[in-house]
Design a protein around this motif. Structure first.
Motif, PDB file in Angstrom:
ATOM      1  N   MET A  48       0.839  -1.181   0.000  1.00  0.00           N
ATOM      2  CA  MET A  48       0.000   0.000   0.000  1.00  0.00           C
ATOM      3  C   MET A  48       0.885   1.245   0.000  1.00  0.00           C
ATOM      4  SD  MET A  48      -3.167  -1.005   0.100  1.00  0.00           S
ATOM      5  CE  MET A  48      -4.358   0.059   0.843  1.00  0.00           C
ATOM      6  N   GLU A  49       0.399   2.241  -0.700  1.00  0.00           N
ATOM      7  CA  GLU A  49       1.104   3.514  -0.690  1.00  0.00           C
ATOM      8  C   GLU A  49       0.100   4.618  -0.392  1.00  0.00           C
ATOM      9  OE1 GLU A  49       1.934   5.467  -4.734  1.00  0.00           O
ATOM     10  OE2 GLU A  49       2.096   3.327  -5.172  1.00  0.00           O
ATOM     11  N   ARG A  50       0.591   5.733   0.025  1.00  0.00           N
ATOM     12  CA  ARG A  50      -0.255   6.881   0.337  1.00  0.00           C
ATOM     13  C   ARG A  50      -0.083   7.919  -0.755  1.00  0.00           C
ATOM     14  NH1 ARG A  50      -3.062   5.899   4.377  1.00  0.00           N
ATOM     15  NH2 ARG A  50      -3.965   7.945   4.637  1.00  0.00           N
ATOM     16  N   ILE A  51      -1.202   8.524  -1.137  1.00  0.00           N
ATOM     17  CA  ILE A  51      -1.133   9.626  -2.085  1.00  0.00           C
ATOM     18  C   ILE A  51      -1.889  10.808  -1.489  1.00  0.00           C
ATOM     19  CG2 ILE A  51      -0.931   8.149  -4.119  1.00  0.00           C
ATOM     20  CD1 ILE A  51      -3.875   8.758  -4.720  1.00  0.00           C
ATOM     21  N   ASN A  52      -1.416  11.987  -1.792  1.00  0.00           N
ATOM     22  CA  ASN A  52      -2.068  13.206  -1.325  1.00  0.00           C
ATOM     23  C   ASN A  52      -2.871  13.785  -2.482  1.00  0.00           C
ATOM     24  OD1 ASN A  52      -0.910  13.152   1.303  1.00  0.00           O
ATOM     25  ND2 ASN A  52       1.007  13.842   0.404  1.00  0.00           N
ATOM     26  N   VAL A  53      -4.139  14.100  -2.205  1.00  0.00           N
ATOM     27  CA  VAL A  53      -5.032  14.636  -3.227  1.00  0.00           C
ATOM     28  C   VAL A  53      -5.765  15.841  -2.659  1.00  0.00           C
ATOM     29  CG1 VAL A  53      -5.357  12.381  -4.331  1.00  0.00           C
ATOM     30  CG2 VAL A  53      -6.935  13.111  -2.539  1.00  0.00           C
ATOM     31  N   SER A  54      -6.409  16.569  -3.553  1.00  0.00           N
ATOM     32  CA  SER A  54      -7.192  17.730  -3.150  1.00  0.00           C
ATOM     33  C   SER A  54      -8.585  17.612  -3.749  1.00  0.00           C
ATOM     34  CB  SER A  54      -6.510  19.009  -3.640  1.00  0.00           C
ATOM     35  OG  SER A  54      -7.312  20.133  -3.339  1.00  0.00           O
ATOM     36  N   ILE A  55      -9.596  17.747  -2.900  1.00  0.00           N
ATOM     37  CA  ILE A  55     -10.992  17.753  -3.342  1.00  0.00           C
ATOM     38  C   ILE A  55     -11.644  18.987  -2.747  1.00  0.00           C
ATOM     39  CG2 ILE A  55     -13.217  16.570  -3.294  1.00  0.00           C
ATOM     40  CD1 ILE A  55     -11.753  13.934  -3.198  1.00  0.00           C
ATOM     41  N   LEU A  56     -12.186  19.830  -3.612  1.00  0.00           N
ATOM     42  CA  LEU A  56     -12.781  21.107  -3.208  1.00  0.00           C
ATOM     43  C   LEU A  56     -11.808  21.928  -2.366  1.00  0.00           C
ATOM     44  CD1 LEU A  56     -16.528  20.358  -2.354  1.00  0.00           C
ATOM     45  CD2 LEU A  56     -15.609  21.518  -4.364  1.00  0.00           C
ATOM     46  N   GLY A  57     -10.518  21.856  -2.713  1.00  0.00           N
ATOM     47  CA  GLY A  57      -9.511  22.617  -2.008  1.00  0.00           C
ATOM     48  C   GLY A  57      -9.091  22.031  -0.680  1.00  0.00           C
ATOM     49  N   ARG A  58      -9.636  20.884  -0.334  1.00  0.00           N
ATOM     50  CA  ARG A  58      -9.285  20.232   0.929  1.00  0.00           C
ATOM     51  C   ARG A  58      -8.293  19.106   0.654  1.00  0.00           C
ATOM     52  NH1 ARG A  58     -13.321  17.223   5.190  1.00  0.00           N
ATOM     53  NH2 ARG A  58     -11.660  16.641   6.621  1.00  0.00           N
ATOM     54  N   GLU A  59      -7.176  19.146   1.354  1.00  0.00           N
ATOM     55  CA  GLU A  59      -6.130  18.145   1.158  1.00  0.00           C
ATOM     56  C   GLU A  59      -6.478  16.864   1.914  1.00  0.00           C
ATOM     57  OE1 GLU A  59      -3.513  18.601  -0.947  1.00  0.00           O
ATOM     58  OE2 GLU A  59      -4.454  20.529  -1.391  1.00  0.00           O
ATOM     59  N   LEU A  60      -6.322  15.738   1.229  1.00  0.00           N
ATOM     60  CA  LEU A  60      -6.587  14.434   1.827  1.00  0.00           C
ATOM     61  C   LEU A  60      -5.430  13.502   1.520  1.00  0.00           C
ATOM     62  CD1 LEU A  60     -10.249  14.004   0.554  1.00  0.00           C
ATOM     63  CD2 LEU A  60      -9.587  14.532   2.888  1.00  0.00           C
ATOM     64  N   SER A  61      -5.171  12.571   2.417  1.00  0.00           N
ATOM     65  CA  SER A  61      -4.172  11.540   2.194  1.00  0.00           C
ATOM     66  C   SER A  61      -4.919  10.211   2.106  1.00  0.00           C
ATOM     67  CB  SER A  61      -3.175  11.523   3.349  1.00  0.00           C
ATOM     68  OG  SER A  61      -2.206  10.525   3.133  1.00  0.00           O
ATOM     69  N   LEU A  62      -4.736   9.514   0.986  1.00  0.00           N
ATOM     70  CA  LEU A  62      -5.447   8.261   0.749  1.00  0.00           C
ATOM     71  C   LEU A  62      -4.466   7.118   0.578  1.00  0.00           C
ATOM     72  CD1 LEU A  62      -7.961   9.592  -1.932  1.00  0.00           C
ATOM     73  CD2 LEU A  62      -8.376   9.350   0.526  1.00  0.00           C
ATOM     74  N   ALA A  63      -4.871   5.930   0.963  1.00  0.00           N
ATOM     75  CA  ALA A  63      -4.045   4.742   0.785  1.00  0.00           C
ATOM     76  C   ALA A  63      -4.607   3.920  -0.368  1.00  0.00           C
ATOM     77  CB  ALA A  63      -4.041   3.909   2.061  1.00  0.00           C
ATOM     78  N   CYS A  64      -3.707   3.335  -1.140  1.00  0.00           N
ATOM     79  CA  CYS A  64      -4.132   2.462  -2.227  1.00  0.00           C
ATOM     80  C   CYS A  64      -3.004   1.514  -2.592  1.00  0.00           C
ATOM     81  CB  CYS A  64      -4.570   3.274  -3.450  1.00  0.00           C
ATOM     82  SG  CYS A  64      -3.240   4.143  -4.275  1.00  0.00           S
ATOM     83  N   ALA A  65      -3.369   0.450  -3.278  1.00  0.00           N
ATOM     84  CA  ALA A  65      -2.363  -0.464  -3.806  1.00  0.00           C
ATOM     85  C   ALA A  65      -1.629   0.249  -4.934  1.00  0.00           C
ATOM     86  CB  ALA A  65      -3.038  -1.735  -4.322  1.00  0.00           C
ATOM     87  N   SER A  66      -0.358  -0.034  -5.078  1.00  0.00           N
ATOM     88  CA  SER A  66       0.461   0.640  -6.089  1.00  0.00           C
ATOM     89  C   SER A  66      -0.148   0.541  -7.481  1.00  0.00           C
ATOM     90  CB  SER A  66       1.873   0.049  -6.111  1.00  0.00           C
ATOM     91  OG  SER A  66       2.502   0.272  -4.884  1.00  0.00           O
ATOM     92  N   GLU A  67      -0.676  -0.623  -7.828  1.00  0.00           N
ATOM     93  CA  GLU A  67      -1.237  -0.811  -9.168  1.00  0.00           C
ATOM     94  C   GLU A  67      -2.568  -0.071  -9.369  1.00  0.00           C
ATOM     95  OE1 GLU A  67      -2.396  -4.354  -6.621  1.00  0.00           O
ATOM     96  OE2 GLU A  67      -0.536  -3.290  -7.028  1.00  0.00           O
ATOM     97  N   GLU A  68      -3.181   0.404  -8.292  1.00  0.00           N
ATOM     98  CA  GLU A  68      -4.443   1.138  -8.375  1.00  0.00           C
ATOM     99  C   GLU A  68      -4.254   2.647  -8.307  1.00  0.00           C
ATOM    100  OE1 GLU A  68      -7.540  -0.223  -8.825  1.00  0.00           O
ATOM    101  OE2 GLU A  68      -6.466  -2.109  -9.125  1.00  0.00           O
ATOM    102  N   ARG A  69      -3.003   3.082  -8.165  1.00  0.00           N
ATOM    103  CA  ARG A  69      -2.717   4.505  -7.953  1.00  0.00           C
ATOM    104  C   ARG A  69      -3.305   5.391  -9.046  1.00  0.00           C
ATOM    105  NH1 ARG A  69       0.565   8.894  -8.514  1.00  0.00           N
ATOM    106  NH2 ARG A  69       1.417   9.775  -6.601  1.00  0.00           N
TER     107      ARG A  69
END
Length: 103
Positions: A1-22
């Motif tokens: 699992m890896e973590r990615i940082n994303v932004s939705i409506l200007g709000r920063e979120l950190s999400l976990a996902c499998a590398s192949e699903e990134r």
């Protein structure tokens, strides 16, 4: 699992996902963010982000249920119709199994 940082409506979120699903997750977040920004831009400025998220979720679910298979034995069938038929068949099977159990 890896973590990615994303932004939705200007709000920063950190999400976990499998590398192949990134990449798929990044695209899904982008789609959701664009839809939510569109909803926010077309409505009342006082609408909460929670309500915008709910409206976007309903829109995406509606879109999914309207998707039609393009080939194979279910070509032209909407996902929602296919799901409804599968649910009906499962209910019939459950009824039959319960009936057999009671014999």
């Amino acid at each position: 699992m890896e973590r990615i940082n994303v932004s939705i409506l200007g709000r920063e979120l950190s999400l976990a996902c499998a590398s192949e699903e990134r990449q798929k997750l990044v695209e899904a977040v982008k789609h959701a963010d664009q839809l939510m920004l569109k909803i926010k831009g077309s409505g009342n400025a006082s609408v909460s982000n929670e309500r915008i998220a709910i409206m976007a979720c309903i829109q995406m679910a509606s879109d999914l249920l309207s998707v039609r298979a393009v080939d194979g034995p279910f070509a032209g069938v909407q996902y929602g119709d296919f799901k409804k038929k599968i649910d009906e068949l499962n209910a019939l099977l459950d009824d039959g199994i319960n009936e057999l159990k009671s014999l």
